[in-house]
Every structure is written in C-alpha cells, then in structure tokens.
Scaffold this active site. Structure first.
Site, mmCIF file in Angstrom:
data_model
loop_
_atom_site.group_PDB
_atom_site.id
_atom_site.type_symbol
_atom_site.label_atom_id
_atom_site.label_comp_id
_atom_site.label_asym_id
_atom_site.label_seq_id
_atom_site.Cartn_x
_atom_site.Cartn_y
_atom_site.Cartn_z
ATOM 1 N N GLU A 165 4.883 27.965 11.339
ATOM 2 C CA GLU A 165 3.813 27.330 11.794
ATOM 3 C C GLU A 165 1.963 28.419 12.722
ATOM 4 N N TYR A 167 2.298 28.890 15.776
ATOM 5 C CA TYR A 167 2.160 29.121 16.797
ATOM 6 C C TYR A 167 2.030 30.476 17.888
ATOM 7 N N ARG A 215 12.350 26.935 14.953
ATOM 8 C CA ARG A 215 12.071 27.106 14.024
ATOM 9 C C ARG A 215 11.537 28.768 13.507
ATOM 10 N N HIS A 253 -1.253 26.734 9.953
ATOM 11 C CA HIS A 253 -1.475 25.773 10.139
ATOM 12 C C HIS A 253 -2.737 26.362 9.555
ATOM 13 N N GLN A 340 -2.365 10.286 6.392
ATOM 14 C CA GLN A 340 -3.798 9.312 6.489
ATOM 15 C C GLN A 340 -3.802 7.944 7.868
HETATM 16 P P1 FAD Z 1 -6.654 -4.166 -4.107
HETATM 17 O O1 FAD Z 1 -5.385 -3.536 -4.711
HETATM 18 O O2 FAD Z 1 -8.600 -4.590 -5.103
HETATM 19 O O3 FAD Z 1 -6.247 -6.008 -4.464
HETATM 20 C C1 FAD Z 1 -6.881 -7.415 -4.971
HETATM 21 C C2 FAD Z 1 -5.780 -7.819 -6.415
HETATM 22 O O4 FAD Z 1 -6.313 -9.479 -5.969
HETATM 23 C C3 FAD Z 1 -5.936 -7.631 -7.575
HETATM 24 O O5 FAD Z 1 -4.220 -6.941 -7.597
HETATM 25 C C4 FAD Z 1 -6.030 -8.533 -8.549
HETATM 26 O O6 FAD Z 1 -5.749 -8.362 -9.592
HETATM 27 C C5 FAD Z 1 -6.294 -10.063 -7.554
HETATM 28 N N1 FAD Z 1 -7.371 -10.606 -7.887
HETATM 29 C C6 FAD Z 1 -8.157 -10.711 -7.519
HETATM 30 N N2 FAD Z 1 -8.859 -11.860 -7.826
HETATM 31 C C7 FAD Z 1 -7.651 -12.908 -8.336
HETATM 32 C C8 FAD Z 1 -8.231 -14.410 -8.802
HETATM 33 N N3 FAD Z 1 -9.162 -15.072 -8.423
HETATM 34 N N4 FAD Z 1 -6.752 -14.903 -8.812
HETATM 35 C C9 FAD Z 1 -5.623 -13.751 -8.954
HETATM 36 N N5 FAD Z 1 -5.851 -12.930 -8.365
HETATM 37 C C10 FAD Z 1 -6.743 -11.698 -8.209
HETATM 38 N N6 FAD Z 1 -6.424 4.146 -0.844
HETATM 39 C C11 FAD Z 1 -5.519 5.127 -0.437
HETATM 40 O O7 FAD Z 1 -5.255 4.410 0.742
HETATM 41 N N7 FAD Z 1 -5.092 6.079 -0.723
HETATM 42 C C12 FAD Z 1 -6.071 6.978 -1.614
HETATM 43 O O8 FAD Z 1 -4.987 7.738 -1.285
HETATM 44 C C13 FAD Z 1 -6.483 6.124 -1.884
HETATM 45 N N8 FAD Z 1 -6.143 5.908 -3.684
HETATM 46 C C14 FAD Z 1 -7.079 5.549 -4.585
HETATM 47 C C15 FAD Z 1 -7.752 5.930 -6.193
HETATM 48 C C16 FAD Z 1 -8.466 5.192 -6.500
HETATM 49 C C17 FAD Z 1 -8.119 6.026 -7.879
HETATM 50 C C18 FAD Z 1 -8.919 3.784 -6.516
HETATM 51 C C19 FAD Z 1 -8.897 3.158 -7.322
HETATM 52 C C20 FAD Z 1 -8.293 2.976 -5.096
HETATM 53 C C21 FAD Z 1 -8.221 4.215 -3.716
HETATM 54 N N9 FAD Z 1 -7.309 3.689 -3.067
HETATM 55 C C22 FAD Z 1 -6.727 4.418 -2.312
HETATM 56 C C23 FAD Z 1 -8.026 2.215 -2.108
HETATM 57 C C24 FAD Z 1 -6.854 1.246 -2.357
HETATM 58 O O9 FAD Z 1 -6.356 0.744 -3.696
HETATM 59 C C25 FAD Z 1 -7.566 0.187 -1.948
HETATM 60 O O10 FAD Z 1 -8.043 -0.260 -0.768
HETATM 61 C C26 FAD Z 1 -6.497 -1.335 -1.754
HETATM 62 O O11 FAD Z 1 -5.833 -1.463 -2.760
HETATM 63 C C27 FAD Z 1 -7.432 -2.559 -1.737
HETATM 64 O O12 FAD Z 1 -6.826 -3.797 -1.207
HETATM 65 P P2 FAD Z 1 -6.440 -4.627 -1.874
HETATM 66 O O13 FAD Z 1 -5.244 -5.983 -1.771
HETATM 67 O O14 FAD Z 1 -7.313 -5.421 -0.603
HETATM 68 O O15 FAD Z 1 -7.046 -5.115 -2.992
HETATM 69 P P1 NAP Z 2 -16.840 5.153 -1.160
HETATM 70 O O1 NAP Z 2 -16.413 6.162 -0.182
HETATM 71 O O2 NAP Z 2 -17.259 4.634 -0.065
HETATM 72 O O3 NAP Z 2 -18.156 6.462 -1.850
HETATM 73 C C1 NAP Z 2 -18.753 5.344 -2.770
HETATM 74 C C2 NAP Z 2 -20.066 6.637 -3.398
HETATM 75 O O4 NAP Z 2 -20.688 6.186 -4.221
HETATM 76 C C3 NAP Z 2 -20.291 7.094 -2.752
HETATM 77 O O5 NAP Z 2 -19.935 8.902 -2.754
HETATM 78 C C4 NAP Z 2 -21.947 6.982 -2.573
HETATM 79 O O6 NAP Z 2 -22.737 8.164 -2.241
HETATM 80 C C5 NAP Z 2 -21.811 6.408 -3.893
HETATM 81 N N1 NAP Z 2 -23.018 5.463 -3.933
HETATM 82 C C6 NAP Z 2 -23.395 4.148 -2.887
HETATM 83 N N2 NAP Z 2 -23.570 3.380 -3.473
HETATM 84 C C7 NAP Z 2 -24.471 3.557 -3.877
HETATM 85 C C8 NAP Z 2 -25.287 3.732 -5.278
HETATM 86 N N3 NAP Z 2 -26.272 2.148 -4.795
HETATM 87 N N4 NAP Z 2 -25.654 3.964 -6.464
HETATM 88 C C9 NAP Z 2 -25.023 5.209 -6.860
HETATM 89 N N5 NAP Z 2 -24.005 5.579 -5.603
HETATM 90 C C10 NAP Z 2 -24.015 4.991 -4.496
HETATM 91 O O7 NAP Z 2 -16.558 4.493 -2.122
HETATM 92 P P2 NAP Z 2 -15.096 4.676 -2.983
HETATM 93 O O8 NAP Z 2 -15.794 6.040 -3.388
HETATM 94 O O9 NAP Z 2 -15.303 3.522 -4.385
HETATM 95 O O10 NAP Z 2 -13.682 4.903 -2.294
HETATM 96 C C11 NAP Z 2 -13.703 3.438 -1.549
HETATM 97 C C12 NAP Z 2 -12.177 3.610 -1.049
HETATM 98 O O11 NAP Z 2 -10.448 3.985 -2.293
HETATM 99 C C13 NAP Z 2 -12.524 4.532 -0.300
HETATM 100 O O12 NAP Z 2 -13.423 3.771 1.035
HETATM 101 C C14 NAP Z 2 -11.280 5.380 0.820
HETATM 102 O O13 NAP Z 2 -11.614 5.169 1.470
HETATM 103 C C15 NAP Z 2 -10.490 4.562 -0.614
HETATM 104 N N6 NAP Z 2 -9.978 5.782 -1.515
HETATM 105 C C16 NAP Z 2 -9.362 7.144 -1.000
HETATM 106 C C17 NAP Z 2 -8.510 8.022 -1.189
HETATM 107 C C18 NAP Z 2 -8.061 8.777 0.058
HETATM 108 O O14 NAP Z 2 -7.759 9.428 -0.529
HETATM 109 N N7 NAP Z 2 -7.650 8.581 1.404
HETATM 110 C C19 NAP Z 2 -8.482 7.805 -2.485
HETATM 111 C C20 NAP Z 2 -9.718 6.849 -2.965
HETATM 112 C C21 NAP Z 2 -10.203 5.985 -2.419
HETATM 113 P P3 NAP Z 2 -24.309 8.558 -2.111
HETATM 114 O O15 NAP Z 2 -24.578 6.684 -1.280
HETATM 115 O O16 NAP Z 2 -24.528 9.576 -0.999
HETATM 116 O O17 NAP Z 2 -25.343 8.562 -3.520
HETATM 117 FE FE1 SF4 Z 3 2.034 9.543 6.604
HETATM 118 FE FE2 SF4 Z 3 3.084 7.373 6.082
HETATM 119 FE FE3 SF4 Z 3 1.470 8.310 4.530
HETATM 120 FE FE4 SF4 Z 3 3.966 9.489 5.100
HETATM 121 S S1 SF4 Z 3 3.169 7.348 4.032
HETATM 122 S S2 SF4 Z 3 2.373 9.938 4.689
HETATM 123 S S3 SF4 Z 3 4.024 9.017 7.866
HETATM 124 S S4 SF4 Z 3 0.970 7.515 6.745
#
Ligand code: FAD
Ligand code: NAP
Ligand code: SF4
Length: 675
Positions: A165, A167, A215, A253, A340
């Site tokens: 890695e 090191y 390693r 790394h 993460q």
């Molecule tokens: P949600 O996942 O939004 O779940 C809420 C649920 O509540 C939904 O299933 C909805 O149907 C249900 N619901 C809402 N209102 C009602 C109601 N009145 N009655 C019944 N059901 C209801 N996070 C990461 O950590 N790593 C990532 O790599 C990552 N990648 C992402 C990529 C994308 C494209 C997206 C969109 C999100 C990503 N996220 C990622 C973010 C992550 O998925 C969210 O932060 C997470 O799912 C939030 O969890 P939650 O349970 O709070 O809400």
């Molecule tokens: P986000 O990370 O908060 O990004 C929102 C984007 O929208 C920013 O680029 C912001 O940039 C822009 N924005 C905010 N307010 C705006 C407005 N009023 N008008 C126009 N642009 C605006 O949120 P997200 O992309 O929706 O992701 C949601 C969460 O999911 C994130 O917090 C992230 O942690 C999680 N997620 C994680 C991963 C991962 O790989 N770990 C992948 C996907 C999602 P400006 O304000 O500069 O315009």
């Molecule tokens: Fe790390 Fe858990 Fe994500 Fe695996 S699932 S990479 S152990 S945080």
C-alpha cells in the site's frame, strides 16, 4: 454438507491450525488511541465469536517516526503490552486467533519526523521524509523486531508485517521512491534488502511457532512500480526469511485507481494474487472487494488463493463466518463498499463504524438487549431510517408495524441502486427485505398513512423521508424539466443534451447515470480494468496501462452545475469523492460552479455568473434535471402534533440537510435501542 467447502476448510500451519480460510483484514478503527481497552477487546471478541479464522488488528506503529500520525498506537511500554493482553485474552476466550499488524508509514506518516528511503514527499502528505542513513535503517529493523517480540508477549498469535500500500517497506522496493545509491538502493537485490531483513529479524525475535504474515504489494498501480518478476522474487525471499503466510496488497494509497470503493467490481484483483500461486510454498491470501461467502468460495475454488482477506465486511457483520457456516448467508449484513462510516471516519479523525451496522466499534455502548416491557410500535416509512428502527425494535421483542406507501421497502435506496457503480445497494435493499420477512414485523406496503391510522400504538415513529426542494426557477414547469425522481424512479426519457441543476451527491450520481451507455463497468471486470487503465503487471511495471484510462464514450452530453463558486464535489466522501470527480471527467461532463439560474426556456437553461449576474448565456439542452437538494417530508409529523399525538421523527423527516443513509440508519437503530 456446507455450501462453502473451500472457505470453511481449516488451514494447517504446522504448529497451529486456523479453523477456516477467512482472515479479518487489518483496519484502523481509532479505538486504540482512545484508550478504552475494554471497548477494543469487545470489538475484536465479537469478530472472534462470529467465526473469523484469523483476525489482524489495525496497524500498530513500531516506533514514533513510523506512526501514521503523531501519537499513533504501538507497543511501547509495559502498560501497552498489558492493554493488548486484555484484547488477546478476550479473543482467545471466544475461540479466535489474532495477529497484530506492524505498520510503519514511512513517508505516509502525517508528521514532521517521518523517514523513508529518499527525501521525496508523497502526493498525499505535506511532510517531506528524512532520508535514513545506515544507522537509521538498522534502528527501523530493530524496532520492527521489538514490536513483534512485544506482540508475542501480549499474547498475539502472530504479526502481520505491512509491506504494501505504499508504506515504508514498499517505499524501499521501487525506484519511484528509492533513489539511493548505497546497499539499500539501486539494484532490486538492494531495494528488497530491507523487507527481507525485517522479516528475518521478526522471525528471530518471535521464534519458530508464531504466525508471521507479510503483506506484499502485488500491483502497485503507480509509475515505476514493481514488475511481476520482482513480486515473485520478493515473495520467494520473504518465504525464505521466515514468513508463514503472504497476504496481498493492491495499489499504493497515492494511486489514482480505485481499489476498494463500491464501484470496484467484486473480487476485482484476485487474478493478480493468482499469478503468485504455485510460486511459493506458504499459503497466499487474496483481498479487495470480496464481501460475501459465495464470491469468496468461488475465488478459492478457482485457485486464486489459499485464504481470503475481508476487512470491512466484518464491520458490517461480525457474524459473517458463523452465518455462512449455519446456512444463513442471506442474513449476512452486506458491506456495500461505501467507505462512508469506516475509511471516511478514519480520515476525518473519527472512530470507524459502519453505515449498515452502527454497533461496529460501539459494541460496549449500543446494545440491542431484549426488552422487559414490549410495546406496540408504529413506524411510517420503510426507508433506511424506518427499516433499521423496525429491525432493532423487533429484535428487542417489541411488536412492530411498518408502513410504506410504496410497494417495496428501501425508500430512496431504490434510486441509489440504479446508479452505475452503486450496484451494492441492490444487495442492501434485498437484505432489508429478507430480514423484515424473517422477522415478526407486520409490514404494510402500499399504505399511505395519515394521522388517523396511528392511534392506539404505544410509540409512533415518523420516518417519512424527504421531498425534492423547489428551486423556484422561472420556466421550471416546462416539459423539458424533470426531477431526479422522474428519471431514477419513474424512468422518464432523457434527451442527448442535459443540464443538471445541483451538484450534491444526487447531482453527481445523476451525471454518472446519464453518461453511462450500456452495462455498468462495475458489472464487467474487463471493461472496468480498461476504463481505469489497469494492465497486467506481468506486462507493465506496477500494472499501469501505458495508454492510461480508456473510458467508453459518454451516452450524453452533460453539464453539471452549482451556484457556489468553488470546485464541484467538495462535499462528497473523503475517500471516494475523487473517484466520482475522475469518473465524470473521463465522461466529458462539464462542471460549472458560480452560476445563477436565470430561466428555463424552449432552447435550454439561461445562466449568468457573479453577484451582478454577468455574461447571461443559454446552455442549449434537451432536458434540465433538478437535483437541487431536499426538504423534510413532515406533513404527517405536523398532523400528529396538531392532534396532540407524540411521535419520534427520524431520518430525512427529522433533518434533511446533509442527510445520508448512514445518519438515517444510525438514528433509527439508536432510537429503537432506547425504546
Ligand atoms: P427515505 O429513504 O426517503 O424513506 C422514506 C419512506 O417513507 C419512503 O419509502 C416513502 O415512500 C415513505 N413515506 C413517506 N410518507 C409516507 C406516508 N405518509 N405513508 C407511508 N409511507 C410514507 N445515501 C448514502 O448514504 N449513500 C449513498 O451513496 C447515497 N446515494 C444516493 C443516491 C441517490 C440517487 C439518492 C436519491 C439518494 C442517495 N442516498 C445515499 C441518500 C439516502 O438514500 C437517503 O439519505 C436515505 O434513504 C434517507 O432515509 P429515510 O429513511 O430518512 O428516507
Ligand atoms: P445536497 O448534497 O445538499 O446537494 C444539493 C445541491 O443543490 C447542491 O449542489 C446545491 O448547490 C444545490 N442547491 C441547493 N439549493 C438550491 C436551490 N434553491 N436552487 C438550485 N440549486 C440548489 O443534496 P442532494 O444532492 O439532494 O443529496 C442528498 C443527500 O443524499 C446528500 O446530503 C448526500 O449525503 C446523500 N447522497 C450521498 C451520496 C454519496 O455518495 N455518499 C450520493 C447521493 C446522495 P448550490 O447551493 O451551490 O447551488
Ligand atoms: Fe464501511 Fe460499512 Fe460502508 Fe462497508 S458498508 S464500506 S464497512 S461503512
């Protein structure tokens, strides 16, 4: 008859036998530096109880100059030895075996006293190392040997000498970092003198009946890395010097090729280890992105190694081996390779844990004990927040009803799993589904819940997630404007030229989704290797293709935008953000910061720059996709409050800013542990 005959076969090392072919690989957790040794002991004891054949600890510094950072843990005093003895005792009580990794960081040490072969600063550290003289080199060798002897005194079953890695020992091996002209530099015989001397000294210090793993970097993925002939030559010498086992290291790394992130195909580098098989007589271990027993079994059955190293999968599920052995592999909580909560935490100076399993490294403070007072609990929302709450509450003996208006569990994870490179999220959602099915949870899908549905429960939990933020841009109601939900959930058609508004995690993911034509390289190893420019180390030194990365042509022309006047992607994961940025660059995505969104017209998106809204221009596109962040979905929580019904609000419904699945799962699990 087990499904994993190779994986679960014992490994006879002569004086001792490992009960299976699973090594829990070394991970820095940050626990040792906190000084709570009971917590360290319980972390490793849980993995021993869960059946790991041999555990390797996080790296311990052999001396102050070799520590990864100032104050890095090591065996320096009698008290240190006693502390480590408490760990080895607990592991042995659980029927496990444990080896201590000796990690000398060389020029990767994050401190002004770092040392190396030559005074060349690494690209990932601000500190240029001091070039060691002969006396200094002898001291390093002696310090490795002393660390090994102390590890034996502390009750360890072995040590792992970290030689990969990039090191310290790796830094002597290659001309990239070793410019010396004395007996430690120049010819390969000279450059490999140090690792060989170290292994010999370690073996002398510990005697014959003690495991010594080395390693070895089998593909450096840096310019002027080792040739594969050199790898084989070193492996043979390391065997002669007294090593018991050779473990695989992949990439330095500082390499700009991902090696363990979620977008790396499963078992992507086992073909490299396989080249060493038959060249040495001691067992060889392979590693990197092996996260389930089926993949591990296939790798062993295919003759690529004698043993499998898995590290992060033991954070996600300490009982990985026990579940595989019991025919319950489908209950193993999957490591999705996201980094993460583990590596991103390490690099942020926080204790490592796991997105999927918040108990990892918190075994002594977060417990899921059976409750004496079972309650009826309603949970609305089966995203990660609601699911984790439901599973932990059910495990504790509560009577759980879980509602979601969707026809499947997983919430937003069902969109994440469609992104190329995030295929592991499919397995995570499937795992949640199976775990709910196998539980006593009353799952009610397709049920839009309102406040009247929630009477009569002892506890009500609102996990209704988030809704897209309305960016309020003139013309956003036009036909060409789509939200990320339209595209990722509902499969809306998207044209050839696209502007994405918002460059957060979802904006980046959207750009990857829209530029990928056909099969995701994560599902096709050959294509992935070509895309990132990985070559056969037998043909090219270090395994770096002379042609460099060769990505497939992008499916669309994409412009990714944000209003902040800074580089895009700053908020992405510490250890994975560079991969997302590199991927989009390879796909020709134009990244533009510091814009104002003026209006959306039939031609496209009009933007200007700066506070005085200069240089208005129209970006001609077929579609504009809104990824402008999210707001909490609190309608139900507010209705309940109006009716005077107390509820816990968690996940995105609680706080939308900087929400991710890690926080959602952690909050849900901790709430359920407290009910
Ligand atoms: P949600 O996942 O939004 O779940 C809420 C649920 O509540 C939904 O299933 C909805 O149907 C249900 N619901 C809402 N209102 C009602 C109601 N009145 N009655 C019944 N059901 C209801 N996070 C990461 O950590 N790593 C990532 O790599 C990552 N990648 C992402 C990529 C994308 C494209 C997206 C969109 C999100 C990503 N996220 C990622 C973010 C992550 O998925 C969210 O932060 C997470 O799912 C939030 O969890 P939650 O349970 O709070 O809400
Ligand atoms: P986000 O990370 O908060 O990004 C929102 C984007 O929208 C920013 O680029 C912001 O940039 C822009 N924005 C905010 N307010 C705006 C407005 N009023 N008008 C126009 N642009 C605006 O949120 P997200 O992309 O929706 O992701 C949601 C969460 O999911 C994130 O917090 C992230 O942690 C999680 N997620 C994680 C991963 C991962 O790989 N770990 C992948 C996907 C999602 P400006 O304000 O500069 O315009
Ligand atoms: Fe790390 Fe858990 Fe994500 Fe695996 S699932 S990479 S152990 S945080």
């Amino acid at each position: 008859m087990t499904s994993y005959p190779n994986l679960l076969a014992p490994l006879d090392l002569g004086y001792t036998t490992l009960k299976n072919r699973v090594l829990m690989g070394s991970m820095h957790t940050g626990l040792e530096e906190r000084g709570d040794w009971n917590r360290v002991a319980e972390f490793y004891a849980a993995r021993a109880r869960g059946g790991a054949g041999l555990i390797v600890t996080g790296g311990m510094a052999p001396n102050a100059e070799g520590g990864v950072f100032p104050g890095a843990a090591g065996l320096f005093s009698d008290q240190d030895i006693a502390n480590h003895k408490s760990v080895t005792d607990r592991v042995h009580e659980e029927g496990g075996k444990i080896a201590m990794q000796i990690l000398h960081a060389g020029r990767y040490a994050y401190g002004p006293n770092c040392v190396s072969a030559s005074p060349l600063k690494s690209p990932i550290s601000p500190f240029p190392p001091k070039e060691l003289d002969e006396e200094g080199i002898q001291k390093q060798i002696a310090d490795f040997a002393t660390a090994a002897a102390r590890a034996k005194a502390a009750g360890y079953d072995g040590v792992e000498v970290m030689g990969s890695e990039g090191y310290f020992l790796n830094q002597f091996l290659v001309t990239h970092t070793n410019k010396r002209e004395d007996r430690w530099g120049g010819s390969y015989e000279n450059r490999m003198r140090l690792p060989i001397k170290v292994v010999k000294a370690v073996r002398e210090a510990v005697g014959p009946e003690f495991i010594v793993i080395y390693r070895l970097s089998m593909i450096d993925l840096i310019p002027n890395g080792s040739s594969f002939d050199e790898v084989v030559q070193l492996a043979k010498e390391i065997e002669k010097a007294g090593a018991t086992i050779i473990n695989t290291g992949i990439g330095w790394h500082e390499a700009r090729i991902p090696t363990i992130a979620t977008s790396v195909p499963r078992a992507a580098f086992t073909w490299v280890t396989k080249k060493l098989m038959g060249q040495v007589t001691i067992p060889v271990i392979t590693s990197n992105r092996i996260n389930n027993p089926d993949t591990a079994e296939d790798v062993l059955a295919g003759g690529a190694a004698d043993m499998i190293s898995m590290a992060r999968p033991f954070l996600a599920d300490p009982d990985f081996v026990a579940k595989a052995a019991a025919g319950e592999a489908d209950r193993i909580a999957p490591c999705i390779g996201c980094n993460q909560a583990c590596l991103d935490h390490t690099f942020g100076g926080k204790i490592s844990t796991c997105l999927v399993n918040p108990r990892a490294c918190y075994e002594t403070e977060l417990s899921y004990e059976m409750t004496d007072t079972p309650k009826s609990i309603a949970i609305v929302g089966a995203g990660p927040a609601g699911l984790s709450t439901a599973l932990v509450a059910d495990e504790r003996g509560h009577d759980v009803t879980l509602f979601d208006r969707a026809d499947q569990v997983g919430g937003q994870l069902n969109m994440a799993k469609k992104i190329p490179g995030k295929e592991e999220f499919v397995g995570l959602v499937d795992w949640y589904k199976r775990m709910v099915e196998a539980s006593d949870i009353d799952l009610q899908l397709g049920k839009e819940v309102n406040a009247d549905d929630l009477t009569g429960f002892d506890e009500v939990i609102i996990a209704t997630g988030v809704s897209p933020r309305d960016p309020g841009i003139e013309g956003q109601d036009g036909d060409k404007v789509l939200s990320y939900i339209d595209v990722l959930r509902d499969g809306a058609e998207v044209g050839d030229r696209v502007a994405i508004i918002g460059a957060g995690g979802i904006g980046f993911d959207m750009a990857e989704f829209l530029t990928q034509a056909g099969e995701s390289p994560t599902e096709n190893l050959e294509e992935w290797l070509v895309e990132w420019g990985v070559a056969d180390p037998e043909e090219v030194r270090g395994g770096l293709s002379p042609e460099g990365p060769k990505p497939e042509a992008p499916a669309r022309q994409v412009t990714l935008m944000q209003r902040k006047a800074q580089a895009l992607g700053k908020g992405l994961g510490k250890t994975t953000g560079w991969i997302h940025r590199a991927t989009l660059k390879m796909k020709g995505v134009e990244m533009v910061g510091g814009v104002n969104y003026e209006r959306i017209t039939d031609e496209g998106l009009m933007v200007s720059t700066g506070e005085t809204r200069e240089n208005p221009q129209v970006i001609e596109v077929d579609n504009v996709i809104l990824c402008a962040g999210q707001i909490s979905n609190r309608t139900l929580a507010d209705q309940l409050a109006q009716k005077g019904i107390t509820a816990h609000v968690i996940g995105g419904a609680d706080v939308a800013a900087e929400l991710d699945a890690k926080r959602a799962i952690d909050q849900g699990s901790r709430l359920a542990a407290s009910l």
